[in-house]
Design a protein around this motif. Structure first.
Motif, PDB file in Angstrom:
ATOM      1  N   THR A 494       0.835  -1.210   0.000  1.00 45.62           N
ATOM      2  CA  THR A 494       0.000   0.000   0.000  1.00 45.62           C
ATOM      3  C   THR A 494       0.870   1.261   0.000  1.00 45.62           C
ATOM      4  O   THR A 494       0.492   2.269  -0.597  1.00 45.62           O
ATOM      5  CB  THR A 494      -0.938   0.030   1.228  1.00 45.62           C
ATOM      6  N   ILE A 495       2.043   1.187   0.644  1.00 43.18           N
ATOM      7  CA  ILE A 495       2.954   2.345   0.651  1.00 43.18           C
ATOM      8  C   ILE A 495       3.458   2.626  -0.758  1.00 43.18           C
ATOM      9  O   ILE A 495       3.484   3.779  -1.198  1.00 43.18           O
ATOM     10  CB  ILE A 495       4.136   2.105   1.618  1.00 43.18           C
ATOM     11  N   THR A 496       3.848   1.582  -1.487  1.00 41.76           N
ATOM     12  CA  THR A 496       4.376   1.791  -2.842  1.00 41.76           C
ATOM     13  C   THR A 496       3.286   2.210  -3.822  1.00 41.76           C
ATOM     14  O   THR A 496       3.593   2.710  -4.909  1.00 41.76           O
ATOM     15  CB  THR A 496       5.067   0.514  -3.366  1.00 41.76           C
ATOM     16  N   ARG A 497       2.025   2.048  -3.439  1.00 42.94           N
ATOM     17  CA  ARG A 497       0.913   2.509  -4.286  1.00 42.94           C
ATOM     18  C   ARG A 497       0.402   3.881  -3.852  1.00 42.94           C
ATOM     19  O   ARG A 497      -0.533   4.416  -4.447  1.00 42.94           O
ATOM     20  CB  ARG A 497      -0.243   1.513  -4.256  1.00 42.94           C
ATOM     21  N   GLY A 498       0.987   4.431  -2.772  1.00 44.23           N
ATOM     22  CA  GLY A 498       0.555   5.730  -2.283  1.00 44.23           C
ATOM     23  C   GLY A 498      -0.776   5.694  -1.558  1.00 44.23           C
ATOM     24  O   GLY A 498      -1.470   6.707  -1.472  1.00 44.23           O
ATOM     25  N   GLU A 499      -1.124   4.543  -0.995  1.00 41.81           N
ATOM     26  CA  GLU A 499      -2.426   4.373  -0.343  1.00 41.81           C
ATOM     27  C   GLU A 499      -2.316   4.191   1.166  1.00 41.81           C
ATOM     28  O   GLU A 499      -3.311   3.920   1.836  1.00 41.81           O
ATOM     29  CB  GLU A 499      -3.152   3.165  -0.947  1.00 41.81           C
ATOM     30  N   ALA A 500      -1.114   4.351   1.721  1.00 42.30           N
ATOM     31  CA  ALA A 500      -0.909   4.096   3.155  1.00 42.30           C
ATOM     32  C   ALA A 500      -1.055   5.386   3.963  1.00 42.30           C
ATOM     33  O   ALA A 500      -1.144   6.486   3.413  1.00 42.30           O
ATOM     34  CB  ALA A 500       0.471   3.485   3.378  1.00 42.30           C
ATOM     35  N   GLU A 501      -1.073   5.217   5.288  1.00 41.77           N
ATOM     36  CA  GLU A 501      -1.108   6.345   6.217  1.00 41.77           C
ATOM     37  C   GLU A 501       0.149   6.291   7.083  1.00 41.77           C
ATOM     38  O   GLU A 501       0.790   5.242   7.210  1.00 41.77           O
ATOM     39  CB  GLU A 501      -2.358   6.272   7.092  1.00 41.77           C
ATOM     40  N   GLU A 502       0.493   7.414   7.700  1.00 43.89           N
ATOM     41  CA  GLU A 502       1.718   7.473   8.500  1.00 43.89           C
ATOM     42  C   GLU A 502       1.696   6.490   9.665  1.00 43.89           C
ATOM     43  O   GLU A 502       2.737   5.975  10.071  1.00 43.89           O
ATOM     44  CB  GLU A 502       1.950   8.903   9.001  1.00 43.89           C
ATOM     45  N   ILE A 546       4.061   8.239   1.348  1.00 41.49           N
ATOM     46  CA  ILE A 546       2.759   8.326   2.029  1.00 41.49           C
ATOM     47  C   ILE A 546       2.144   9.715   1.930  1.00 41.49           C
ATOM     48  O   ILE A 546       0.969   9.877   1.545  1.00 41.49           O
ATOM     49  CB  ILE A 546       2.925   7.920   3.514  1.00 41.49           C
ATOM     50  N   THR A 547       2.899  10.732   2.269  1.00 39.18           N
ATOM     51  CA  THR A 547       2.331  12.090   2.353  1.00 39.18           C
ATOM     52  C   THR A 547       2.374  12.846   1.031  1.00 39.18           C
ATOM     53  O   THR A 547       1.475  13.639   0.724  1.00 39.18           O
ATOM     54  CB  THR A 547       3.071  12.908   3.422  1.00 39.18           C
ATOM     55  N   GLN A 548       3.420  12.629   0.241  1.00 39.50           N
ATOM     56  CA  GLN A 548       3.552  13.356  -1.023  1.00 39.50           C
ATOM     57  C   GLN A 548       3.111  12.532  -2.224  1.00 39.50           C
ATOM     58  O   GLN A 548       3.090  13.045  -3.347  1.00 39.50           O
ATOM     59  CB  GLN A 548       5.006  13.797  -1.208  1.00 39.50           C
ATOM     60  N   LYS A 549       2.781  11.249  -1.979  1.00 44.49           N
ATOM     61  CA  LYS A 549       2.404  10.340  -3.067  1.00 44.49           C
ATOM     62  C   LYS A 549       3.480  10.347  -4.159  1.00 44.49           C
ATOM     63  O   LYS A 549       3.205  10.395  -5.360  1.00 44.49           O
ATOM     64  CB  LYS A 549       1.053  10.732  -3.674  1.00 44.49           C
ATOM     65  N   ARG A 550       4.739  10.270  -3.716  1.00 49.08           N
ATOM     66  CA  ARG A 550       5.869  10.403  -4.628  1.00 49.08           C
ATOM     67  C   ARG A 550       6.959   9.397  -4.265  1.00 49.08           C
ATOM     68  O   ARG A 550       7.251   9.194  -3.093  1.00 49.08           O
ATOM     69  CB  ARG A 550       6.434  11.816  -4.533  1.00 49.08           C
ATOM     70  N   CYS A 551       7.530   8.754  -5.291  1.00 45.60           N
ATOM     71  CA  CYS A 551       8.678   7.868  -5.093  1.00 45.60           C
ATOM     72  C   CYS A 551       9.925   8.657  -5.484  1.00 45.60           C
ATOM     73  O   CYS A 551      10.152   8.912  -6.675  1.00 45.60           O
ATOM     74  CB  CYS A 551       8.562   6.607  -5.947  1.00 45.60           C
ATOM     75  N   PRO A 552      10.743   9.092  -4.519  1.00 44.93           N
ATOM     76  CA  PRO A 552      11.915   9.929  -4.825  1.00 44.93           C
ATOM     77  C   PRO A 552      12.866   9.318  -5.841  1.00 44.93           C
ATOM     78  O   PRO A 552      13.501  10.046  -6.611  1.00 44.93           O
ATOM     79  CB  PRO A 552      12.588  10.093  -3.457  1.00 44.93           C
ATOM     80  N   ALA A 558       3.139   3.166  -9.442  1.00 46.56           N
ATOM     81  CA  ALA A 558       1.894   3.874  -9.142  1.00 46.56           C
ATOM     82  C   ALA A 558       2.127   5.344  -8.803  1.00 46.56           C
ATOM     83  O   ALA A 558       1.192   6.147  -8.844  1.00 46.56           O
ATOM     84  CB  ALA A 558       1.171   3.181  -7.988  1.00 46.56           C
ATOM     85  N   LEU A 559       3.360   5.696  -8.482  1.00 44.96           N
ATOM     86  CA  LEU A 559       3.648   7.047  -8.007  1.00 44.96           C
ATOM     87  C   LEU A 559       4.521   7.842  -8.972  1.00 44.96           C
ATOM     88  O   LEU A 559       5.054   8.890  -8.598  1.00 44.96           O
ATOM     89  CB  LEU A 559       4.334   6.972  -6.637  1.00 44.96           C
ATOM     90  N   ILE A 560       4.675   7.383 -10.197  1.00 45.20           N
ATOM     91  CA  ILE A 560       5.524   8.109 -11.139  1.00 45.20           C
ATOM     92  C   ILE A 560       4.762   8.389 -12.432  1.00 45.20           C
ATOM     93  O   ILE A 560       3.767   7.723 -12.752  1.00 45.20           O
ATOM     94  CB  ILE A 560       6.825   7.344 -11.458  1.00 45.20           C
ATOM     95  N   GLU A 561       5.229   9.370 -13.163  1.00 41.26           N
ATOM     96  CA  GLU A 561       4.683   9.719 -14.468  1.00 41.26           C
ATOM     97  C   GLU A 561       5.836   9.890 -15.459  1.00 41.26           C
ATOM     98  O   GLU A 561       6.891  10.437 -15.120  1.00 41.26           O
ATOM     99  CB  GLU A 561       3.882  11.027 -14.390  1.00 41.26           C
ATOM    100  N   TYR A 562       5.630   9.413 -16.684  1.00 42.85           N
ATOM    101  CA  TYR A 562       6.609   9.575 -17.745  1.00 42.85           C
ATOM    102  C   TYR A 562       6.196  10.723 -18.664  1.00 42.85           C
ATOM    103  O   TYR A 562       5.019  10.866 -18.996  1.00 42.85           O
ATOM    104  CB  TYR A 562       6.733   8.287 -18.576  1.00 42.85           C
ATOM    105  N   SER A 563       7.175  11.511 -19.065  1.00 46.22           N
ATOM    106  CA  SER A 563       6.923  12.611 -19.990  1.00 46.22           C
ATOM    107  C   SER A 563       8.143  12.793 -20.877  1.00 46.22           C
ATOM    108  O   SER A 563       9.204  12.217 -20.614  1.00 46.22           O
ATOM    109  CB  SER A 563       6.626  13.904 -19.230  1.00 46.22           C
ATOM    110  N   ILE A 564       7.980  13.598 -21.927  1.00 43.11           N
ATOM    111  CA  ILE A 564       9.095  13.852 -22.846  1.00 43.11           C
ATOM    112  C   ILE A 564       9.409  15.338 -22.858  1.00 43.11           C
ATOM    113  O   ILE A 564       8.520  16.179 -23.042  1.00 43.11           O
ATOM    114  CB  ILE A 564       8.747  13.362 -24.266  1.00 43.11           C
TER     115      ILE A 564
END
Length: 617
Positions: A494-502, A546-552, A558-564
């Motif tokens: 759930t953490i890697t999907r951005g669905e967890a809580e602290e 968890i809080t930023q819904k971001r994988c550094p 689930a937490l990233i986007e690809y762009s050009i």
């Protein structure tokens, strides 16, 4: 082959064999360990034999196949003796030139030399290669000097001399005292003092006792035991015989993974050769002591690396741990006193008897004596096996010997001790590598596998990977491991999907601590280490998920986007061809775009782009 009846006959044979190894004669050694063999070493060896025969140089030049030299990244490896000229990444096309120019004329082939990335200097001799220079190769040194299927090679270099000394010049009690004085600790797990284990088995009641070599190496990234069994199996057998004599055992087993066919083949050959020479079996060297050793092939269960599960497997039962109401040294295999040690531990015994406990104890630290073989794998320039004194720092291991991180990336963490070990951050690079320091840091020595990670590694994903491995390999017998690990994995997912809580982080720590206290065996007790250590040192990454819904690190899909990047894109179309979902569009020589609804975030466009135009955010 004459059966040896006395230590003096063994010594006479050694002198005869040593004299036959003309140190001035040119000899070409080819590494035939698993790594080099996978890179074509067998074809290289065949080509050498054919070329030497073609040129009629059989009396002038010898050829010897050896075990693993350790520098797996650079195989196939070839060393020309006696000068020690070191060639790497050798192919069959290089063979004729090596024979004609180097072996005969003494010329150096620059293109085959190793280039030190730090200085740009080409290194000629093996001992001068930075990868080897800081090593202390007590266990591994002979791997590059002997043919592992030749007992004569082993005897010529002093093999079985320690056995003769132990059987005829030392009483069993004195052997155990020597091992105690050396400070040797188990090289495959928690580091229990070897001499204390032997002493306990020696004192245990029962006429029938056993010695076992645990060669069930299953940690991801670990291949030290395999390489020792492949490259110098007699060192393990000699140690087992000495240990059997010390504790009073008459039967022994080598429990080895069936997935290690070359190791199985070489240890079986070595056992047969030792028995034919009278160094194993009945009345060894006329001493009155007898020991029989058998090979038992494991079925690939990681949990069978645990002592009680391993013994259950040998007995023909399901390989699962049992409650240890009594130690194996009192009630082990078939409920009889049993001494079980790792491959590296047994191989060290003969060295201690030969050099003496006092000299051996000078190597290493106060509480961690001697050397240890580590595997360096992952995001590191010099992949391979290294043998170094205990107490060396992580920095020396990773940068001085390992050559640092590829592509100029930043070192982020190292996972030590296999899937049950912990992840140590870059702020602790000067940590000494010994049993106690690693334990205090939240990790462990374990089998000695070091998995190196760079800045592109997501530590949450790493914890998830190792926990998944442990769950798949768990026997499921005890509730804390079976249920606790599964629940932790669901939280990580759930953490890697951005669905967890602290609050889930506190729950992870609570479950992990519970498992460490209540699990039946070490697999369950240590399974939380990757999670607890990454929470300890990389909590900010968990929080970002968890809080930023971001994988550094840009790893969790689930937490990233690809762009050009339109400014960087040349419109070459490489990304379009790589995309399996037709999610990228654009005209030739014009900037392309990614349709986020179609993108499955596989990363193939990122790999295909030569202009760094594909971005991950």
């Amino acid at each position: 082959m004459n059966r040896l009846q006395t230590p003096s006959e063994l010594e006479n044979l050694r002198k005869s064999l040593e004299a036959g190894r003309d140190s001035s004669r040119t000899c070409i050694t080819v590494c035939m360990g698993t790594g080099c063999s996978a890179s074509g070493a067998a074809e290289v060896t065949k080509s050498f034999r054919e070329e030497i025969e073609r040129q009629g140089l059989g009396e002038q030049i010898g050829i010897r196949t050896t075990g693993c030299h350790g520098f797996c990244e650079r195989g196939p490896l070839v060393v020309v003796h006696p000068e020690g000229i070191f060639y790497q990444k050798v192919s069959r096309e290089d063979v004729a030139e090596i024979v004609s120019r180097t072996a005969v004329q003494g010329e150096i082939l620059d293109r085959l030399l190793y280039t030190d990335p730090a200085s740009g200097k080409k290194i000629i001799r093996e001992k001068e290669v930075p990868f080897y220079r800081k090593q202390t190769r007590l266990l591994f040194g002979n791997n590059g000097r002997i043919n592992p299927t030749s007992i004569e090679d082993y005897i010529a270099l002093g093999g079985y001399s320690s056995l003769g000394r132990a059987l005829f010049k030392m009483k069993p009690r004195e052997v155990i005292d020597e091992i105690k004085k050396s400070g040797l600790r188990g090289r495959g797990g928690g580091g229990f003092p070897t001499g204390r284990k032997w002493d306990s088995c020696r004192k245990a009641e029962g006429e029938l006792k056993y010695v076992i070599c645990n060669a069930d190496e299953g940690d991801p990234g670990a291949f030290q035991d395999r390489s020792l069994l492949e490259g110098n199996p007699h060192s393990v057998i000699e140690g087992m015989i000495i240990g059997g004599y010390a504790v009073g055992a008459e039967e022994g087993y080598v429990y080895v993974r069936d997935e290690y066919p070359l190791a199985v083949k070489h240890i079986e050959i070595a056992i047969r050769q030792a028995a034919e020479y009278g160094l194993l079996g009945d009345n060894i060297l006329g001493s009155g002591y007898s020991l029989a050793i058998k090979v038992n092939r494991g079925g690939g269960a990681f949990v069978c690396g645990e002592s009680s599960a391993l013994m259950a497997s040998i007995e023909g039962r399901l390989g699962e741990p049992r409650f240890k109401h009594a130690h194996a040294t009192e009630k082990g295999l078939w409920d009889r006193p049993t001494t079980l040690n790792n491959v590296k531990t047994w191989a060290t015994v003969g060295i201690i008897i030969s050099m003496g406990a006092r000299e051996y104890a000078k190597i290493g630290t106060e509480k961690s004596k001697g050397t240890m073989i580590f595997s360096l794998v992952g995001k590191i320039n010099n992949t391979g096996l290294v043998e170094v004194p205990m107490g060396i720092t992580l920095r020396e291991l990773i940068f001085d010997i390992g050559g640092g991180i590829p592509d100029g990336k930043r070192f982020k963490a190292v996972q030590t001790g296999g899937p049950s070990g912990g992840c140590i951050p870059d702020t602790m690079l000067d940590l000494p590598v010994d049993y106690d320091s690693l334990k205090e840091a939240g990790s462990m020595m374990g089998s000695g596998s070091f998995i190196i990670m760079d800045e592109d590694t997501c530590m949450v994903d790493v914890a998830k990977y190792f926990l998944s491995f442990t769950i798949e390999e768990s026997c499921g017998k005890c509730t804390p491991c079976r249920e606790g690990a599964g629940h932790m994995l669901r939280i990580l997912d759930t953490i890697t999907r951005g669905e967890a809580e602290e609050k889930d982080l506190e729950l992870l720590e609570e479950i992990g601590k519970m498992m460490k206290v209540t699990s039946l065996c070490a697999l369950g007790k240590d399974a939380p280490n990757p999670i607890l250590s990454t929470l300890r040192y990389f909590r900010d990454e968990y929080t970002a998920h968890i809080t930023q819904k971001r994988c550094p690190a840009g790893v969790c899909r689930a937490l990233i986007e690809y762009s050009i990047d339109g400014d960087a894109c040349t419109g070459c179309g490489a990304c379009v061809q790589a995309c399996p979902e037709s999610a990228i569009s654009g005209k030739a020589k014009e900037p392309h775009v990614i349709d986020g609804k179609k993108c499955i975030k596989c990363g193939l466009c990122l790999d295909a782009c030569a202009f760094d135009a594909v971005k991950v955010s």
